[in-house]
Design an enzyme around this catalytic site. Structure first.
Site, PDB file in Angstrom:
ATOM      1  N   SER A 173      79.721 -70.428  21.516  1.00  0.00           N
ATOM      2  CA  SER A 173      79.843 -69.566  20.341  1.00  0.00           C
ATOM      3  C   SER A 173      78.497 -68.919  20.059  1.00  0.00           C
ATOM      4  O   SER A 173      77.447 -69.443  20.461  1.00  0.00           O
ATOM      5  CB  SER A 173      80.279 -70.406  19.128  1.00  0.00           C
ATOM      6  OG  SER A 173      80.163 -69.673  17.927  1.00  0.00           O
ATOM      7  N   TYR A 186      78.974 -77.622  13.308  1.00  0.00           N
ATOM      8  CA  TYR A 186      79.529 -76.761  14.354  1.00  0.00           C
ATOM      9  C   TYR A 186      78.405 -76.093  15.147  1.00  0.00           C
ATOM     10  O   TYR A 186      78.437 -76.085  16.383  1.00  0.00           O
ATOM     11  CB  TYR A 186      80.440 -75.709  13.728  1.00  0.00           C
ATOM     12  CG  TYR A 186      81.137 -74.813  14.727  1.00  0.00           C
ATOM     13  CD1 TYR A 186      82.229 -75.279  15.448  1.00  0.00           C
ATOM     14  CD2 TYR A 186      80.702 -73.505  14.947  1.00  0.00           C
ATOM     15  CE1 TYR A 186      82.882 -74.455  16.362  1.00  0.00           C
ATOM     16  CE2 TYR A 186      81.343 -72.678  15.853  1.00  0.00           C
ATOM     17  CZ  TYR A 186      82.432 -73.161  16.563  1.00  0.00           C
ATOM     18  OH  TYR A 186      83.066 -72.337  17.484  1.00  0.00           O
TER      19      TYR A 186
END
Length: 284
Positions: A173, A186
């Site tokens: 990501s 995250y």
């Protein structure tokens, strides 16, 4: 002296990675043929995992689907068969559990054969600020988004090294490149995933295993449901990404042996600006 030489070697390999990345940005690369390759995709029961499976199916690959959602995998298997896949296998597997990964991996090797393209796609997000996130969810985030990559590499990389042939795909990501408020766990898991994939990629190059390729994918938020409610302040510069578009770009990156894929393209500039700001701050 050996330590010094190895350090220089790693630095040179890192520079080569960067040069190769820049070349891929501007020069079209020849696509490789992956028909007959055994492709394993984690988190294949929905979202990007399902879409990638459909894209790989159209290229004549043998598909191995992993997920914790059996009904989702059945639906994915049905769709990929419609896309032309002749061999599709699916297995229940919680990638966050090391022993389960090893057990199901052994089953795959017996029933399907050696995996030659490994796509670490499974991921979760708590969506909570750091101090509000329960310890159990933080641990689960790290187990799924990071540690699962360790276990799947351990399970399938040895055969790739022995054959000097394969491809490791890490779906990370942009949150693994730049910190995001409210996504501390995250971001930490994705930073780790990016660093892990880059490091193993360099190890493979340093040991002469240049037939085992690495692709690290860092997309901005994708409209798959995982980030429902997320909005972008700069929709033109950093739009919420269409999942079909992302899946097609990932497959193209694999076919052209692209090491880093950042989406949208503006993220290349953002990542470069971050590195430049770090260098400038160190010079002060």
């Amino acid at each position: 002296m050996n330590f010094f030489l190895e350090t220089i070697r790693v630095i040179l390999l890192s520079v080569w990675y960067s040069v190769e990345w820049l070349i891929h940005l501007f020069v079209p690369m020849k696509k490789k043929n992956i028909a007959g390759e055994v492709v394993l995709i984690t988190g294949a029961g929905s979202g990007i995992g399902r879409l990638m499976a459909q894209e790989f199916a159209a290229l004549g690959t043998v598909l191995v689907l992993w997920d914790i959602n059996q009904e989702g995998m059945k639906e994915t298997a049905k769709l990929v068969r419609q896309n032309g896949a002749s061999r599709v296998h699916y297995y229940l597997c919680d990638c966050s559990v090391k022993n389960e990964v090893y057990r199901v991996a052994d089953q795959v090797k017996r029933e399907v054969g050696d995996v030659s393209i490994l796509v670490n796609n499974a991921g979760i997000v708590t969506g909570k600020k750091f101090m509000d996130a329960p310890d159990s969810l933080i641990e689960k985030t790290m187990e799924v988004n990071t540690m699962a990559h360790f276990w799947t590499y351990k399970a399938f990389l040895p055969a790739m090294i022995a054959n000097n042939h394969g491809h490791l795909v890490s779906i990370a990501s942009t949150a693994g490149l730049i910190g995001v408020s409210g996504l501390a766990d995250y971001c930490a898991s994705k930073f780790a995933a990016v660093g892990f994939a880059e490091s193993v990629g360099l190890e493979l190059l340093a040991t002469g295993k240049d037939g085992v390729k690495t692709t690290i994918v860092c997309p901005y938020f994708i409209s798959t449901g995982m980030f429902d409610g997320c909005q972008t302040k700069w929709p033109r510069l950093m739009p919420i990404l269409n999942p079909e578009y992302v899946a097609k770009k990932i497959i193209h990156a694999v076919l052209t042996d692209q090491v880093h894929l950042l989406l949208p393209r503006s993220m290349y500039l953002m990542a470069a600006l971050k590195k430049m700001s770090v260098l400038l701050s160190e010079c002060e």
